[in-house]
Design an enzyme around this catalytic site. Structure first.
Site, PDB file in Angstrom:
ATOM      1  N   SER A 142       0.859  -1.175   0.000  1.00 59.26           N
ATOM      2  CA  SER A 142       0.000   0.000   0.000  1.00 59.26           C
ATOM      3  C   SER A 142       0.898   1.229   0.000  1.00 59.26           C
ATOM      4  O   SER A 142       1.802   1.320  -0.829  1.00 59.26           O
ATOM      5  CB  SER A 142      -0.942  -0.035   1.212  1.00 59.26           C
ATOM      6  OG  SER A 142      -1.839   1.063   1.174  1.00 59.26           O
ATOM      7  N   HIS A 163      -2.680  -1.089  -3.340  1.00 58.04           N
ATOM      8  CA  HIS A 163      -3.823  -0.200  -3.141  1.00 58.04           C
ATOM      9  C   HIS A 163      -3.688   0.958  -4.114  1.00 58.04           C
ATOM     10  O   HIS A 163      -2.781   1.793  -3.986  1.00 58.04           O
ATOM     11  CB  HIS A 163      -3.848   0.321  -1.707  1.00 58.04           C
ATOM     12  CG  HIS A 163      -4.256  -0.717  -0.721  1.00 58.04           C
ATOM     13  ND1 HIS A 163      -4.469  -0.460   0.611  1.00 58.04           N
ATOM     14  CD2 HIS A 163      -4.509  -2.044  -0.868  1.00 58.04           C
ATOM     15  CE1 HIS A 163      -4.821  -1.548   1.237  1.00 58.04           C
ATOM     16  NE2 HIS A 163      -4.851  -2.536   0.360  1.00 58.04           N
ATOM     17  N   ASP A 199      -4.318  -4.791   5.979  1.00 58.73           N
ATOM     18  CA  ASP A 199      -4.662  -5.624   4.834  1.00 58.73           C
ATOM     19  C   ASP A 199      -3.508  -6.585   4.533  1.00 58.73           C
ATOM     20  O   ASP A 199      -2.347  -6.185   4.494  1.00 58.73           O
ATOM     21  CB  ASP A 199      -4.944  -4.740   3.612  1.00 58.73           C
ATOM     22  CG  ASP A 199      -5.580  -5.529   2.484  1.00 58.73           C
ATOM     23  OD1 ASP A 199      -5.994  -6.675   2.727  1.00 58.73           O
ATOM     24  OD2 ASP A 199      -5.663  -4.990   1.366  1.00 58.73           O
TER      25      ASP A 199
END
Length: 988
Positions: free
Chosen positions: A36, A63, A156
């Site tokens: 991310s 992401h 995540d």
């Protein structure tokens, strides 16, 4: 007791086990990479250190902004020689390639194909694409997948790594020192599911090494077989390992699927670069922490809330109503979940039960008991604390009703926790619960050997009340104990206890003894055989006593198995060792045996050769040969059983012996030669037939080669066409490259213009990102705030500024939230005044990605304002202390100030006077023609007038004679003209 490795799956997926049938998967391992914020830098470093030929496929899940196209594949292509491409729906995965997730999508892998679906609508900010892909990867490449979590915020990827590790894969996380944002790696490491914590460069080296390791490269079935063979060869090492694990955890892994346990041990050996079980046993003895890690690997606890929701719906429809029917309020509902892991399933069942009961006034009490063999997971279950990732599995309504938001994620509400009891229990040896209404034991039995399974079902029968219910996993059943349970829902594996008594003693007697340590080690208790064991032993006795010596050969005539003593009939030939049948057959029977096998191949029927003469150095022996084809569909190739039946010659009568003595040679010799000639002819015939068959096969092969040659020519033509297409594509790429080069030149010019502009502006400007870290600043700001180039990337709050502004962080956050500018006046330590203005940083596509701080020098204006305020104060003080009637008028002849003497002399108040036109005071009583002449005609010309006499009769105070002294001031301290008017009253 999550007895080991309960696998997490998506809501629609069935739970899988290490014993599941093999499913289509890539022939090479797949590496999933999740990242991310700050992940681009880490992914670039990772790919830079990976060799071009790893034999692995890589999938990067980043992401991304869902509203803008991604240039990630173009950027990463510069970092590696592997092909980097943006994934497309239905794309086949290939080795030595890198696949990038497109924006606004979620990606999964199944049957070596990437599947893309639209990103779901945001639900309270939940979007976990890394977990989604990792879970599918765990199911796809069971036991050979690799998961990597790089820099990023939040958590995540943690649940996905748990799934990969549960399936037997390997897991990596970037270390916090090298991660720009350590949230995601830190969450993964704290969950205990990470095997390697390394910087990106070291992760690349380790992945390249593992890409050639047998644990990763070999298919799972082949690896398990190799592990089992290795375990049999080095039983002492495995025995020592099992002893160490049992001492550390109290769990006897002899009851678990040995293929699974061996595979888990091989996984730990791969982590530590160990290939020998004895060496790993020695490593465990000197590293107690590795013993704990090995136990956790064998007892992985991965579950989720409301896994397979259809099962919970089935309980609510078919079981819960029966539990509440005719039940007294004083009789609580008791539920037991052996193998509860970290408690998600126990709490899910409790929530579903509360939802079903609702607000019924007559509802009985209820209690959920969760047990597991691991104390570590039991402690976590008792706390009821879970990460924010559960938002993907739990609806917002349930989160609001049954959970409490905490700093680390979500916690089960106290009302639910008070009804759930968790305890450590080894369900195989500890006493079970009793008087239970519902036992939910999903996906536990599949990890045990059959004897342990056959013990657990009677345990559950004993624990349940009459009419109690049993819920099993989709791959489990009650097996041979169907007489004890009635099937209620075959699809969801719900069973009802049949009437009948079951005692604890019966359960112990029914339990077949399991291996308590390792293969080859004697059991510590008297073994009680199962029916299968009895059958095997009976077969062994019958084979030893009544079956003739025999061998099993494959279609290529390689010996697969020896049965009984075949030494009189087979003898290894000198030279290289071989198990070919005819290299080990004694020459005397080779011809007959070859003919029998050829005939059996042709006809597919058993063939028998009787009284085959065998010379063994003494008296002649005769053998009956039987060749029996094995035609079972379960066999991969056609096999044959060859039986050798030793037949000694029958005793001859005395007369025959005498005649034989008289005719020693002739007739006997002729008979033997005729037999040999017949056998030779038969053998020759079979050889000729084989030669004809081989010739026909060669002719067919030649035709196939010619056909293949034509196909190759066609393929060559297609390659030529493809070459031309590639040349055309190369020209297009060259054109695009020129366009990009031109765009880069324009960007360079624009960057130069921006640099010169920033250097030329004499205003302190500092640009911050969304995390309030410094991105860029002007030279003036560098001097004023004592910044250095190395401060780029530092948080503005960490710097020691030249002014004090405690609310700066709050002010900047307000700008990001409201998208509106804010400003305030600040004073530096040297006393100068500045106006600090904070504006949103807006990109060309109208995205707010930071804040711009600007300082304006207002020191001179601030000091001038202060001077004016001081002068005004002086003027007001002067007017307030004058004892004569005195007026101060502005340029429009409105009264600004008046003295107390004026108010007293003319009987008016300040409210009636200040701000009013002079001529309108007192209902126009000051509208005096002489006064107008003074103010409008004389004063503008002469600036100053002294002793100007005016007589006027005022309605309330009568006639007055006044001397007026006036002075015009062009500008006051505030920059506007003023008129000073002094009124001196004269007698008479």
């Amino acid at each position: 007791m999550m007895e080991p490795m309960s696998k997490r799956r998506s809501k629609s997926a069935k739970p899988a086990s290490d014993s599941d049938k093999a499913k289509p998967a890539p022939s090479f391992p797949v590496v999933g990479i999740g990242a991310s914020a700050g992940g681009l830098e880490a992914a670039t470093e990772l790919l830079e250190h990976l060799p071009a030929e790893t034999g692995l496929a890589f999938a990067l899940v980043q992401h991304l902004d869902p509203k803008h196209p991604s240039q990630l594949s173009d950027i990463l292509q510069r970092a590696t020689k592997m092909r980097v491409t943006e994934a497309r729906d239905g794309m086949q995965v290939a080795a030595n390639c890198v696949y990038i997730i497109p924006p606004n999508t979620q990606m999964r892998i199944a049957d070596a194909v990437l599947h893309l679906t639209p990103r779901p609508e945001p639900r309270e900010g939940v979007n976990l694409p890394i977990d989604e892909f990792f879970r599918s990867l765990a199911m796809e490449c069971d036991g050979t997948s690799i998961g990597v979590v790089l820099s990023g915020n939040a958590s995540d990827g943690t649940e996905g790594l748990k799934a990969i590790k549960a399936s037997g894969g390997l897991t990596f996380a970037q270390d916090e020192k090298s991660a720009r944002y350590a949230g995601m790696p830190r969450s993964a490491v704290r969950s205990g599911c990470v095997d390697f914590v390394l910087p990106p460069a070291k992760i690349a080296e380790e992945i390249a090494r593992l890409g050639k390791h047998p644990f990763v490269v070999k298919p799972k079935a082949e690896a398990e077989q190799a592990a089992a063979e290795a375990a049999e060869q080095v039983g002492d090492g495995l025995k020592k390992i099992f002893t160490l694990l049992r001492s550390a955890s109290g769990v006897d892994f002899g009851h678990y699927k040995q293929s699974t346990i061996n595979r888990r041990l091989q996984r730990r050996m791969a982590v530590h670069h160990i290939e020998d079980l004895d060496e790993y046993a020695a490593h465990l003895e000197t590293h107690p922490e590795e013993v704990e890690a090995a136990c956790n690997d064998a007892l992985i606890h991965v579950t989720q809330f409301f896994r397979e929701p259809e099962s919970f719906d089935a309980l609510a429809k078919k079981v819960f109503p029966a539990l509440l029917e005719k039940r007294a309020e004083s009789e609580p509902i008791r539920v037991w979940l052996p193998g509860c892991s970290t408690g998600e399933e126990a709490y899910s069942l409790a929530i579903r039960l509360v939802e079903f009961i609702g607000d019924r006034a007559d509802a009985p009490g209820w209690q959920v008991f969760g047990t597991d063999v691991s104390e570590r997971v039991i402690e976590q279950a008792r706390k009821g604390l879970y990460s924010a990732n559960i938002e993907a599995d739990v609806s917002p309504e349930r989160l609001r009703r049954f959970f409490t938001r905490v700093e680390s994620g979500w916690q089960i509400s106290k009302t639910i926790r008070d009804h759930c009891v968790f305890a450590r229990q080894n369900v195989l040896k500890d006493p079970p619960f009793s008087k239970i209404d519902l036992v939910s034991c999903r996906n536990v039995l599949i990890y045990f050997e059959r004897p342990a399974q056959e013990k657990l079902i009677p345990i559950f029968h004993y624990s349940l009340k009459r009419g109690g219910w049993l819920l099993l996993g989709s791959a489990e059943s009650v097996g041979a104990f169907s007489g004890k349970f009635e099937t209620v829902d075959a699809k969801h594996k719900i069973f009802a206890r049949r009437p009948g008594e079951s005692s604890a003693i019966d359960m112990i007697h029914e339990f077949p003894a399991a291996r308590t340590t390792a293969p080859g080690e004697p059991a510590g208790e008297k073994e009680i055989w199962s029916r299968l064991d009895v059958q095997k032993e009976a077969d062994r006795v019958l084979m030893a006593r009544y079956c003739p010596p025999s061998i099993v050969v494959g279609e290529n005539l390689e010996i697969i198995q020896f049965r009984g003593s075949v030494a009189p009939f087979l003898e290894p030939a000198t030279g290289d060792a071989s198990l070919n049948l005819f290299r080990m057959t004694r020459p005397a029977i080779e011809v007959e045996l070859r003919a029998a096998i050829n005939h059996a191949k042709k006809t597919g029927a058993p063939v028998r050769k009787e009284n085959v003469r065998l010379h063994s150095g003494g008296a002649p022996r005769f053998v009956n040969l039987d060749v029996v084809p094995l035609g079972s569909a379960a066999l991969r190739e056609r096999c044959f059983v060859v039986l050798f039946e030793d037949r000694p010659p029958e005793p001859e009568p005395a007369a025959t012996q005498s005649a034989r003595g008289r005719a020693k040679g002739g007739e006997k010799r002729v008979t033997q030669l005729e037999s040999d000639v017949a056998a030779g002819r038969e053998h020759l015939q079979s050889v000729l037939e084989e030669h004809d068959a081989t010739t026909e096969e060669l002719r067919s092969a030649n035709e196939e080669i010619q056909s293949s040659n034509e196909e190759l020519q066609s393929t060559n033509e297609e390659l030529e066409t493809a070459k031309e297409e590639l040349q055309s594509a190369n020209e297009e790429l060259t054109t695009v490259n020129e366009e990009l080069k031109h765009a880069n030149l324009n960007l360079g010019d624009l960057n130069n213009d921006l640099g010169n502009l920033l250097r030329s502006v004499s205003i302190p400007i500092v640009m911050l990102d969304r995390e309030l870290r410094i991105r860029r600043f002007t030279p003036v700001a560098e001097k004023m705030w004592k910044l250095a180039p190395g401060d780029v990337g530092r948080a503005i709050g960490d710097l020691r500024l030249e002014f004090e502004l405690p609310g700066l962080d709050k002010m900047l956050r307000a700008v990001l939230d409201s998208l509106e500018s804010r400003e305030t006046d600040v004073q530096t330590h040297d006393g100068r005044w500045w106006r600090l203005q904070a504006r949103p940083y807006e990109t060309v596509d109208n995205q707010i990605t930071g804040v711009v701080l600007i300082l304006f020098d207002i020191d001179a204006a601030r000091r001038e304002a202060e001077r004016r305020e001081l002068a005004t104060a002086y003027a007001e003080a002067f007017v307030g202390t004058v004892r004569e009637a005195f007026l101060v008028l502005d340029g429009e002849l409105r009264v600004k100030w008046a003295t107390t003497a004026f108010y007293r002399a003319f009987r008016v108040s300040a409210r009636q006077t200040e701000g009013q036109l002079l001529y309108e005071l007192g209902n126009g009583q000051w509208d005096i023609p002489q006064l107008r002449k003074l103010l409008e005609k004389i004063l503008p010309k002469e600036t100053q007038v002294q002793d100007f006499e005016v007589q006027h009769t005022f309605p309330q105070i009568g006639k007055k004679r006044m001397l007026l002294n006036a002075r015009r001031i062009e500008r006051d301290v505030q920059g506007e003209p003023l008129i000073l008017l002094a009124i001196e009253e004269q007698p008479g």
